[in-house]
Design a protein around this motif. Structure first.
Motif, PDB file in Angstrom:
ATOM      1  N   PHE A   1      61.648  -8.475 -36.469  1.00  0.00           N
ATOM      2  CA  PHE A   1      61.286  -9.279 -37.640  1.00  0.00           C
ATOM      3  C   PHE A   1      62.293 -10.226 -37.855  1.00  0.00           C
TER       4      PHE A   1
ATOM      5  N   LEU B   1      59.385 -10.992 -45.787  1.00  0.00           N
ATOM      6  CA  LEU B   1      59.748  -9.504 -45.262  1.00  0.00           C
ATOM      7  C   LEU B   1      58.929  -8.542 -46.520  1.00  0.00           C
ATOM      8  N   ASN B   2      59.330  -9.256 -47.583  1.00  0.00           N
ATOM      9  CA  ASN B   2      58.900  -8.463 -48.924  1.00  0.00           C
ATOM     10  C   ASN B   2      57.498  -8.240 -48.776  1.00  0.00           C
TER      11      ASN B   2
ATOM     12  N   ASN C   1      55.519  -8.089 -46.148  1.00  0.00           N
ATOM     13  CA  ASN C   1      55.271  -7.610 -44.985  1.00  0.00           C
ATOM     14  C   ASN C   1      55.629  -5.950 -44.996  1.00  0.00           C
TER      15      ASN C   1
ATOM     16  N   VAL D   1      65.350  -7.865 -38.767  1.00  0.00           N
ATOM     17  CA  VAL D   1      65.252  -6.435 -38.959  1.00  0.00           C
ATOM     18  C   VAL D   1      65.279  -5.838 -37.417  1.00  0.00           C
TER      19      VAL D   1
ATOM     20  N   ILE E   1      55.960  -4.087 -41.388  1.00  0.00           N
ATOM     21  CA  ILE E   1      57.280  -4.110 -40.806  1.00  0.00           C
ATOM     22  C   ILE E   1      58.122  -3.275 -41.791  1.00  0.00           C
ATOM     23  N   ARG E   2      58.164  -3.343 -43.026  1.00  0.00           N
ATOM     24  CA  ARG E   2      59.034  -2.585 -44.214  1.00  0.00           C
ATOM     25  C   ARG E   2      58.660  -0.857 -43.728  1.00  0.00           C
TER      26      ARG E   2
END
Ligand code: ADP
Ligand code: MG
Length: 231
Positions: free
Chosen positions: A211, A218-219, A221, A203, A224-225
């Protein structure tokens, strides 16, 4: 196989990448995600020698600094820019022929592979590229790049503006490309196909990587999203 270290990039005096670090390994699909303006396209342009940059970009143990765009393409790096890039007055077939760059023999890809993957291009092989729809020109740009037999392709927002059904197709063909041993750096804004087909997700935010991990991590987190992806 592609190693980027402390990459800075500039448009004139405007400093837009601030120390980008990441790697792409052979056979990997790596998603480069981020909001508009985060610096994803500039990263692609730096790798391809299309913007002024500083830092280290290493491709198969060679440093890319000082190399011209056409030299970089000949080293096996393929680039499918956001803007379609076809020769409008040449036919589909002629466009693919030009993509071969003398690499016809021993290439992973043949004309038949392209026409099997994209039947629409087969139907239109004798049509001038300039009269085709935007989506078709985008397919042709990808196929022309593949005809040069790259070991890694950088593809910038291939699903931008496409209907959900076609987005699925994009995911399918990127998987096919990976199956032939080609690495993919997939620039996207939406998580949809990136999460499903990538081995790793990066990211970007404000010109740096914020990231680097698996799609699953990621999903899960949310921070971050929320901070760097959702609009
Ligand atoms: N040709 C250009 N000249 C000046 N600034 C640019 C140019 N292209 C992009 N930028 C700026 O660089 C930053 C990163 O843009 P870009 O790499 O295109 O982001 P992304 O592809 O993630 O949307 C943005 O602030 C954008 O306005
Ligand atoms: Mg962009």
């Amino acid at each position: 196989m592609l190693k980027i270290n402390n990459l800075h990039a500039y448009y004139g005096k405007s400093h837009v990448l601030h120390g980008v670090d990441f790697e792409v390994q052979p056979g990997e699909i790596v998603a480069l995600l981020g909001r508009n303006g985060s610096g994803r396209s500039t990263t692609a342009k730096a790798i391809m020698g299309l913007v002024d940059w500083e830092g280290d970009i290493e491709w198969k143990t060679q440093r890319l600094d000082g190399k011209k765009a056409f030299e970089i393409a000949h080293l096996g790096l393929g680039y499918v820019p956001e803007s379609r890039d076809v020769f409008p007055n040449l036919t589909v077939h002629q466009n693919l022929l030009l993509g071969q760059k003398g690499r016809g023999k021993g290439s992973r890809w043949t004309f038949d592979d392209m026409y099997a993957m994209f039947p629409r291009l087969k139907e239109r092989q004798h049509t001038e590229a300039g009269v085709m729809s935007g989506g078709e020109q985008q397919m042709l740009t990808l196929c022309r790049t593949l005809m040069g037999d790259p070991d890694l392709i950088i593809i910038d927002e291939p699903t931008e503006g496409l209907a959900p059904k076609i987005v699925e197709l994009v995911g399918e063909y990127l998987k096919k490309i990976k199956e032939r041993g080609v690495s993919v750096l997939l620039i996207e804004q939406k998580l949809t196909i990136a999460m499903r087909i990538s081995d790793r997700a990066l990211v970007m935010g404000h010109g740096a990587i914020v990231f680097d991990g698996t799609p699953q991590s990621l999903n899960s987190n949310q921070h971050i999203r929320k901070e760097w992806l959702e609009v």
